[in-house]
Each structure stands twice: as C-alpha cells, then as structure tokens.
Motif scaffolding. Structure first.
Motif, mmCIF file in Angstrom:
data_model
loop_
_atom_site.group_PDB
_atom_site.id
_atom_site.type_symbol
_atom_site.label_atom_id
_atom_site.label_comp_id
_atom_site.label_asym_id
_atom_site.label_seq_id
_atom_site.Cartn_x
_atom_site.Cartn_y
_atom_site.Cartn_z
ATOM 1 N N THR A 168 45.143 29.853 47.737
ATOM 2 C CA THR A 168 44.524 29.878 49.059
ATOM 3 C C THR A 168 44.182 31.320 49.402
ATOM 4 O O THR A 168 45.048 32.201 49.357
ATOM 5 C CB THR A 168 45.461 29.302 50.128
ATOM 6 N N LEU A 169 42.918 31.556 49.724
ATOM 7 C CA LEU A 169 42.442 32.880 50.105
ATOM 8 C C LEU A 169 41.874 32.810 51.514
ATOM 9 O O LEU A 169 41.395 31.762 51.947
ATOM 10 C CB LEU A 169 41.363 33.366 49.134
ATOM 11 N N GLY A 170 41.913 33.938 52.216
ATOM 12 C CA GLY A 170 41.294 34.006 53.533
ATOM 13 C C GLY A 170 39.813 34.279 53.384
ATOM 14 O O GLY A 170 39.011 33.380 53.179
ATOM 15 N N THR A 171 39.431 35.539 53.439
ATOM 16 C CA THR A 171 38.050 35.956 53.211
ATOM 17 C C THR A 171 37.920 36.514 51.804
ATOM 18 O O THR A 171 38.826 37.187 51.307
ATOM 19 C CB THR A 171 37.642 37.025 54.237
ATOM 20 N N VAL A 172 36.783 36.244 51.152
ATOM 21 C CA VAL A 172 36.526 36.742 49.802
ATOM 22 C C VAL A 172 35.309 37.655 49.840
ATOM 23 O O VAL A 172 34.268 37.295 50.403
ATOM 24 C CB VAL A 172 36.290 35.583 48.815
ATOM 25 N N ASN A 173 35.431 38.850 49.226
ATOM 26 C CA ASN A 173 34.342 39.823 49.165
ATOM 27 C C ASN A 173 34.139 40.240 47.715
ATOM 28 O O ASN A 173 35.032 40.824 47.102
ATOM 29 C CB ASN A 173 34.675 41.067 49.997
ATOM 30 N N ILE A 174 32.964 39.944 47.164
ATOM 31 C CA ILE A 174 32.673 40.268 45.773
ATOM 32 C C ILE A 174 31.437 41.156 45.718
ATOM 33 O O ILE A 174 30.403 40.837 46.308
ATOM 34 C CB ILE A 174 32.418 38.994 44.938
ATOM 35 N N GLY A 175 31.536 42.282 44.958
ATOM 36 C CA GLY A 175 30.386 43.136 44.708
ATOM 37 C C GLY A 175 30.306 44.326 45.635
ATOM 38 O O GLY A 175 30.952 44.388 46.684
ATOM 39 N N SER A 176 29.485 45.298 45.235
ATOM 40 C CA SER A 176 29.213 46.483 46.040
ATOM 41 C C SER A 176 27.935 47.128 45.517
ATOM 42 O O SER A 176 27.440 46.796 44.436
ATOM 43 C CB SER A 176 30.385 47.472 45.983
ATOM 44 N N GLU A 177 27.402 48.048 46.277
ATOM 45 C CA GLU A 177 26.146 48.706 45.914
ATOM 46 C C GLU A 177 26.317 49.498 44.620
ATOM 47 O O GLU A 177 27.349 50.141 44.389
ATOM 48 C CB GLU A 177 25.700 49.619 47.055
ATOM 49 N N ASP A 178 25.300 49.453 43.748
ATOM 50 C CA ASP A 178 25.282 50.205 42.486
ATOM 51 C C ASP A 178 26.427 49.816 41.558
ATOM 52 O O ASP A 178 26.870 50.619 40.732
ATOM 53 C CB ASP A 178 25.328 51.717 42.749
#
Length: 533
Positions: A168-178
């Motif tokens: 179980t995860l809350g918010t998921v953030n994948i990736g970034s600039e460059d």
C-alpha cells in the motif's frame, strides 16, 4: 551530480521540503554484510546525505515517522552479488514508513563482494524483494527520480510465491527532468513458470527471486513524468483466490497523471509486464497468463498507456475507471498486440455520475467497453470490442469512435465537443455490427450545452450521430420514440433513421406567442368536441 527538484515537478517539492524539515529522515549508507543488504539495522543509515553520520543504535528505522532515502550520489552501495543490488526484506514481514525515495540513480555498475573482497564490475540495478511470508508494506509516499542510469528498479517482487508482498502506497512520484526512470512494480516474471524446452515441456518449474507482487493499492495520485517507463506485474499466485472487479489486483484511488518532459519525452505505463521465455534457463520457462483487474481514479495528461505482457498464453486486463473528477488524456492508449504480446484489454467506466474520462488517443484494443456510471468519451479509428451500456454516458471525440457492436440497457449518448457541429460533422459513433436496444425507455442524447441556434440560421443542421450495420431490439420506426435530447440550447432536436443511421435535425424553438396560439387552438378544439357530444 545531486538531484535538484525541477520546477516543472510540483508534486516533488512538498516531498523534499518535508524531508529537510523532518528529524526522522534516514539516508541509506549500508553495504553488503553476511550475504545480504542490511535494511532494518540502524548502522546502515545516516542522518546526513553528505557524509556518514551514525544514528543511535536503538533507533527504529521501520516506523511511521521514518523517511528512507536511497541517494546513490551520496552512497552507492557495495552489493553482495554481481547481478545487482538486492535488498532482500527478510527480517520483518512488515514495512510501515512515511516515505521511501530512490534518487540520483546515475550508475550502471557498482562494486560487489566476491571471495570476501569488494571487486568492480557488479550491476547497479536495484531490487526490493520480499523474502518472508505474510509480507505487507505500507509506505506513505514513494518516489523514484531515475537518473542517467539505464538500469531497472524492481520494487515489490518476491523470492517465491509464498513470499509475495501486499503493498500500500500513498502518493507515487516517478521521473524527473533530464533523467531516465525504468521501474517495475512486481518485477517482470513469475514464481512458477512453464517449461518450454527440454524433456519436461509444459511442467511447472519454480523461478527463485522471480515472483511478483500480490496486491498494489495506491491511496493518492500516481504521477509519472518525462522519460519514464512504469510496468505492473501484480497478481496473487494463490490458485484459490478469485480475481474480479470487487477484488482488483491493482487499485489506484487517485488519478494516474502523465506529464511530458520539457523536451517532449512521454512517460509510458505498461499495465501488464510478464515477459516471455527466460532465455538463460535450460528449460526456457515462460510465465503463465493472468486475468488482471486494475482500478484507477482517472487518467490525465499525455503519455503512453500500453502493455508488455509476453505470457505463454494470452492474458487479459480489465481497466476500470472510477473517476471522482474529470480527466483528459492524449498520446497512446493500446493493448499493444503483436506476435509476442497477446494480451486482450477491456475498459469499463464506473465513475461518479457527471464525471468524464476523456481519451483523445487513437485507442486500439479488442476487449469490451462497458459503461455503468460516469461518462467515457473516447476516440478510435478501428473497432474496439462490443459496447454495453447500463448507465452513465458514452461518446466519441477527435472524429468519433468505432465499436464492434453495441447493446443498450440504460445511459446517455454524449457529444462532448460541441464545436464539431459548427464544422458540419458530429463525433459519430460507428457500430460495425448490431446495435441492440434491450430495455424500454428513451436513450438520452446529451449535447453538452450545444447552442444550436447558429446552426439553424446557417441552414446546416442535419447531422449523423450513430450508424450501425443492423438494428435489433425495441427500436420503433420513429426515432423520436427512442431518443430524447438533453442539454440542448435554443433549438429542438428531431431524430430520424436514414437506413441504419440515426440523424438529428435542429429547428427553432417556437416563440411564446406561437406556443400560446397553439394551446388556444387546442383548447377551442376540445371545447367544440365537447359541445358536439
């Protein structure tokens, strides 16, 4: 180079602010020890990202207040094996922390332990593997920024089927600039596969460290940015467990938000990711098919929604939209069928009434389309599977939508983009097969607030709305008995069948005086009829 949050990633800013302000932020500084990578021991963690600063020995790093940071620019771990950095979660079945982030993923290789000494040439791919039964991982916020490395990050796979983790995860953030980010939730194989070569073709064989995630629940949004590839391999391998809409394999309560990078690179989400034959094994095993159910609270932005499941037999995936807000998606929306990818995708709309999921991509899937509640607006130039409507709304966009057949029990046909009428064409629904009306009552035709007065003045007011190869069920010869206009301004809709094509003609709304005259004439007629009696 240290990772610095890019201004185009607003979802990451609060995360890094919270890390800097929290006294419970721990930076991983561990290396291989006793044949494994330590995770729960306090000595593996530092209170500083710039240098090793020991935390108290009695610190419980596995706590709801703990933020785990794996910063590979700060410390690139020495692995305990050449194949990669394997974090085997073996000491405790439960992880319960505020956040986990992997940042500055900038290395393809790392040192590893061989013969008791660290040697160069190990692979820096990273795996978080469950190695204990009854595993349950609860993480408030999960972040993987990626980096210059092309190595994959596998999160939530298992050593064997009995160790599959429920996550179980809350918010998921994948990736970034460059940066490039390639992450697999649940790895890419299966704990038990079928042999495809040798003397035991068709028999089961256990694949160690290849089992997938049991369940994945995300209570917030799932954000994917830029040059990122996210792949799901979530399937409870217990043969006694039923897989269904009521018990989905993946449930994302929030919205899947896909955002291109500043130079136009699109993120990719593979709904299924069980690869084909394991080439390095003498029996060439391949994973079996799955029947996966995925619920998401909407799909928004621009990216590629696809599939990379190369199972031995055809798999199926049902994507169920449960929107609580309007979402608008463009890019690619496909089951990605090929000689090696046999998966059939189907789609269901089950959102809150009035909420719209718009898919402007040229959709390409052969499974069914169901609309139960909420509104699905979708584009396709080739036929999707059969449409079944029991409620909600359905319509086309970007030139319309094509389905192989359609059956109506309830709900409205929706024309979302009113501007197309002023160009002379509606976003028509094309039904390659039979259109069946299987319930009594009128089918609503929702014109989404179209002000048709201008169309009447121009004299361009006859439009094809639906065309089918055949009609069945309770349709009458007069289309006005079967269809009624909704959300139409300053005009009256007159529906008619021209062959198997439903058309609409707009005419002026009678002036109040004309309406009064008609009512008066009707009243006089009734009075005269009564006198004759």
């Amino acid at each position: 180079m240290k990772y610095i949050p890019h201004i185009s990633l607003p979802f990451l800013a609060p995360f890094f602010i919270s890390l800097s302000a929290s006294a419970e932020t721990y930076y991983y500084w561990g290396d291989a020890a006793n044949g494994s990578m330590p995770v729960f021991g306090a000595s593996a963690w530092s209170s500083s990202a710039s240098e090793y600063a020991a935390i108290p020995e009695d610190t419980n790093v596995n706590s709801p207040d703990a933020n785990w940071v794996f910063d590979y620019d700060a410390h690139l771990p020495v692995a305990h094996r050449r194949e990669g950095i394997y974090f085997n979660i073996i000491n405790q079945p439960f992880i319960n922390i505020a956040s986990l982030s992997v940042i500055n993923y900038n290395y393809n290789n790392t040192d590893y332990i061989s013969g008791g000494s660290a040697v160069a040439g190990g692979d820096a791919k990273t795996l978080f593997i469950s190695n204990t039964e009854g595993a349950y991982w609860s993480i408030g916020e999960f972040t993987f920024t990626g980096g210059s490395s092309n190595r994959v990050l596998a999160f939530g796979s298992a050593s064997v089927n009995s160790n599959q983790p429920e996550v179980t995860l809350g918010t998921v953030n994948i990736g970034s600039e460059d940066a490039y980010a390639n992450i697999q939730f649940g790895g890419d194989a299966a704990g038990v596969c079928k042999m495809t070569a040798g003397d035991n073709i068709g028999q089961d064989t256990t694949m160690m460290e290849s089992a997938c995630m049991k369940y994945l629940t995300v209570t917030g949004d799932f954000n994917i940015y830029g040059n990122s590839v996210v792949s799901f391999n979530v399937w409870n391998e217990d043969t006694s467990v039923a897989h269904s809409e009521n018990m989905p394999d993946i449930a994302i309560d929030g919205v899947v938000r896909m955002t291109p990078s500043s130079d136009g690179k699109l993120p990719t989400l593979n709904l299924l990711n069980r690869v084909g034959t394991v080439s390095w094994h003498s029996a060439k095993p391949a994973p079996g098919a799955t029947n996966t159910f995925i619920k998401i609270g909407g799909l928004d932005g621009r990216g590629n929604l696809s599939n990379n499941s190369q199972t031995l037999d055809a798999s199926t995936v049902k994507l169920i939209f449960t929107n609580k807000e309007d979402c608008d998606f463009s890019g690619t929306f496909t089951e990605n069928r090929s000689d090696s990818i046999k998966t059939v995708m189907s789609v269901k709309m089950a959102g809150e009434n009035g909420k719209r999921q718009i898919i402007r991509a040229d959709s390409a899937f052969t499974g069914t389309v169901e609309v139960e509640s909420g509104t699905l607006i979708i584009h396709s130039s080739t036929a999707l599977g059969k449409l079944t409507m029991t409620g909600g709304g359905f319509g086309g966009i970007e030139g319309g939508v094509t389905v192989s057949g359609a059956e109506w029990f309830g709900g409205d046909i929706v024309f979302h983009n009113t501007e197309t009428f002023f160009g002379g064409l509606a976003d028509k629904i094309t039904i390659d097969g039979t259109f069946t009306k299987s319930a009594e009552g009128k089918i609503g035709v929702d014109f989404s607030g179209l002000d048709a007065a201008g169309l009447i003045d121009e004299g361009n007011n006859v439009f094809d709305l639906i065309t089918a190869n055949a009609l069945e069920g309770s349709f009458s010869s007069d289309a006005n008995d079967d269809f009624e206009a909704k959300n139409l301004l300053n005009a009256i809709a007159d529906f008619a069948w021209v062959g198997n094509t439903l058309t609409v003609t707009f005419s002026q709304v009678p002036e109040p005086a004309a309406v009064a005259a008609l009512i008066g004439a009707f009243a006089l007629g009734v009075a005269a009829w009564r006198r004759r009696r």
